[in-house]
Motif scaffolding. Structure first.
Motif, PDB file in Angstrom:
ATOM      1  N   SER A 145       0.735  -1.264   0.037  1.00 37.40           N
ATOM      2  CA  SER A 145      -0.030  -0.009   0.124  1.00 37.40           C
ATOM      3  C   SER A 145       0.759   1.120  -0.033  1.00 37.40           C
ATOM      4  O   SER A 145       0.610   2.426  -0.421  1.00 37.40           O
ATOM      5  CB  SER A 145      -0.983  -0.042   1.141  1.00 37.40           C
ATOM      6  N   THR A 146       2.031   1.057   0.861  1.00 38.76           N
ATOM      7  CA  THR A 146       2.971   2.446   0.619  1.00 38.76           C
ATOM      8  C   THR A 146       3.658   2.415  -0.950  1.00 38.76           C
ATOM      9  O   THR A 146       3.524   3.774  -1.162  1.00 38.76           O
ATOM     10  CB  THR A 146       4.114   2.126   1.648  1.00 38.76           C
ATOM     11  N   ILE A 147       3.872   1.481  -1.243  1.00 34.63           N
ATOM     12  CA  ILE A 147       4.528   1.613  -2.571  1.00 34.63           C
ATOM     13  C   ILE A 147       3.365   1.844  -3.622  1.00 34.63           C
ATOM     14  O   ILE A 147       3.731   2.935  -4.328  1.00 34.63           O
ATOM     15  CB  ILE A 147       5.065   0.232  -3.207  1.00 34.63           C
ATOM     16  N   GLU A 148       2.165   1.404  -3.517  1.00 32.20           N
ATOM     17  CA  GLU A 148       1.153   1.931  -4.305  1.00 32.20           C
ATOM     18  C   GLU A 148       0.900   3.555  -4.309  1.00 32.20           C
ATOM     19  O   GLU A 148       0.618   4.269  -5.268  1.00 32.20           O
ATOM     20  CB  GLU A 148      -0.141   1.260  -4.095  1.00 32.20           C
ATOM     21  N   GLY A 149       0.825   4.048  -3.058  1.00 34.95           N
ATOM     22  CA  GLY A 149       0.646   5.303  -2.739  1.00 34.95           C
ATOM     23  C   GLY A 149       1.764   6.266  -3.585  1.00 34.95           C
ATOM     24  O   GLY A 149       1.566   7.318  -4.164  1.00 34.95           O
ATOM     25  N   MET A 150       3.052   5.802  -3.353  1.00 39.36           N
ATOM     26  CA  MET A 150       4.044   6.429  -4.083  1.00 39.36           C
ATOM     27  C   MET A 150       3.839   6.486  -5.583  1.00 39.36           C
ATOM     28  O   MET A 150       4.348   7.398  -6.317  1.00 39.36           O
ATOM     29  CB  MET A 150       5.548   5.957  -3.588  1.00 39.36           C
ATOM     30  N   LEU A 151       3.624   5.201  -5.901  1.00 37.01           N
ATOM     31  CA  LEU A 151       3.445   5.327  -7.572  1.00 37.01           C
ATOM     32  C   LEU A 151       2.374   6.278  -7.863  1.00 37.01           C
ATOM     33  O   LEU A 151       2.459   6.829  -9.197  1.00 37.01           O
ATOM     34  CB  LEU A 151       3.442   3.956  -7.883  1.00 37.01           C
ATOM     35  N   TRP A 152       1.197   6.280  -7.204  1.00 34.13           N
ATOM     36  CA  TRP A 152       0.246   7.477  -7.473  1.00 34.13           C
ATOM     37  C   TRP A 152       0.733   8.590  -7.667  1.00 34.13           C
ATOM     38  O   TRP A 152       0.538   9.387  -8.576  1.00 34.13           O
ATOM     39  CB  TRP A 152      -0.923   7.132  -6.799  1.00 34.13           C
ATOM     40  N   ALA A 153       1.511   8.894  -6.443  1.00 32.35           N
ATOM     41  CA  ALA A 153       1.960  10.143  -6.497  1.00 32.35           C
ATOM     42  C   ALA A 153       3.057  10.640  -7.532  1.00 32.35           C
ATOM     43  O   ALA A 153       3.186  11.763  -7.937  1.00 32.35           O
ATOM     44  CB  ALA A 153       2.710  10.531  -4.969  1.00 32.35           C
ATOM     45  N   ALA A 154       3.835   9.414  -7.915  1.00 37.01           N
ATOM     46  CA  ALA A 154       4.870   9.619  -9.038  1.00 37.01           C
ATOM     47  C   ALA A 154       4.387   9.917 -10.548  1.00 37.01           C
ATOM     48  O   ALA A 154       4.786  10.834 -11.387  1.00 37.01           O
ATOM     49  CB  ALA A 154       5.889   8.471  -9.039  1.00 37.01           C
ATOM     50  N   TRP A 155       3.307   9.142 -10.657  1.00 37.97           N
ATOM     51  CA  TRP A 155       2.485   9.475 -12.153  1.00 37.97           C
ATOM     52  C   TRP A 155       1.694  10.309 -12.216  1.00 37.97           C
ATOM     53  O   TRP A 155       1.349  10.955 -13.510  1.00 37.97           O
ATOM     54  CB  TRP A 155       2.062   7.931 -12.555  1.00 37.97           C
ATOM     55  N   ARG A 156       1.148  10.870 -11.219  1.00 40.78           N
ATOM     56  CA  ARG A 156       0.188  11.919 -11.470  1.00 40.78           C
ATOM     57  C   ARG A 156       0.604  13.361 -12.105  1.00 40.78           C
ATOM     58  O   ARG A 156       0.057  13.778 -13.197  1.00 40.78           O
ATOM     59  CB  ARG A 156      -0.380  12.301 -10.000  1.00 40.78           C
ATOM     60  N   PRO A 157       1.844  13.872 -11.722  1.00 43.54           N
ATOM     61  CA  PRO A 157       2.403  14.679 -12.559  1.00 43.54           C
ATOM     62  C   PRO A 157       2.849  14.508 -13.911  1.00 43.54           C
ATOM     63  O   PRO A 157       2.820  15.502 -14.834  1.00 43.54           O
ATOM     64  CB  PRO A 157       3.521  15.475 -11.572  1.00 43.54           C
ATOM     65  N   VAL A 158       3.111  13.316 -13.970  1.00 44.24           N
ATOM     66  CA  VAL A 158       3.558  12.752 -15.431  1.00 44.24           C
ATOM     67  C   VAL A 158       2.438  12.707 -16.142  1.00 44.24           C
ATOM     68  O   VAL A 158       2.559  13.611 -17.546  1.00 44.24           O
ATOM     69  CB  VAL A 158       4.249  11.439 -15.373  1.00 44.24           C
ATOM     70  N   VAL A 159       1.175  12.285 -15.948  1.00 42.94           N
ATOM     71  CA  VAL A 159       0.202  12.525 -16.789  1.00 42.94           C
ATOM     72  C   VAL A 159      -0.560  13.777 -16.918  1.00 42.94           C
ATOM     73  O   VAL A 159      -0.712  13.939 -17.942  1.00 42.94           O
ATOM     74  CB  VAL A 159      -0.939  11.594 -16.061  1.00 42.94           C
ATOM     75  N   ARG A 160      -0.398  14.629 -15.804  1.00 48.72           N
ATOM     76  CA  ARG A 160      -0.845  16.093 -16.032  1.00 48.72           C
ATOM     77  C   ARG A 160      -0.104  16.599 -16.961  1.00 48.72           C
ATOM     78  O   ARG A 160      -0.386  17.328 -17.891  1.00 48.72           O
ATOM     79  CB  ARG A 160      -0.686  16.803 -14.621  1.00 48.72           C
ATOM     80  N   ALA A 161       1.344  16.454 -17.034  1.00 49.10           N
ATOM     81  CA  ALA A 161       2.234  17.040 -18.048  1.00 49.10           C
ATOM     82  C   ALA A 161       1.918  16.631 -19.276  1.00 49.10           C
ATOM     83  O   ALA A 161       2.175  17.468 -20.286  1.00 49.10           O
ATOM     84  CB  ALA A 161       3.649  17.032 -17.511  1.00 49.10           C
TER      85      ALA A 161
END
Length: 106
Positions: free
Chosen positions: A49-65
């Motif tokens: 669950s910690t890793i999943e949260g980090m991945l969501w946080a990581a990919w969000r700005p990539v998708v936005r960009a």
């Protein structure tokens, strides 16, 4: 790294890279991008669950960009994703599954 900290880290990392990208900076940014997850997954054996949260946080700005960028910035984003993909798959013995970076990037 908790979700809020990860969100701030990745938002600043992606935005800074796209704003100031210079030759060779995609490789450095990719290392800074993958290292927190690699450390948490491989070295610290963080919960899924910690890793999943980090991945969501990581990919969000990539998708936005990706949705907001065009031209040179779009090419810079693609260069970054290719570098991230080159970091390979993260594995550990006790993991339910391995983590692969940017599997859809070709």
């Amino acid at each position: 790294m908790d979700y809020e900290t990860a969100s701030r880290h990745y938002e600043a990392l992606v935005n800074g890279y796209l704003r100031d990208s210079a030759p060779g900076s995609a490789a450095r940014t990719a290392s800074l991008f993958t290292e927190p997850v690699r450390r948490a997954f491989v070295a610290e054996h963080a919960a899924e669950s910690t890793i999943e949260g980090m991945l969501w946080a990581a990919w969000r700005p990539v998708v936005r960009a990706a949705g907001a960028s065009g031209g040179v910035r779009h090419r810079d984003l693609v260069d970054l994703l290719v570098e991230i993909k080159g970091h390979g798959t993260l594995t550990r013995r006790d993991a339910v599954r391995d983590l692969g970076w940017a599997r859809g990037v070709r």
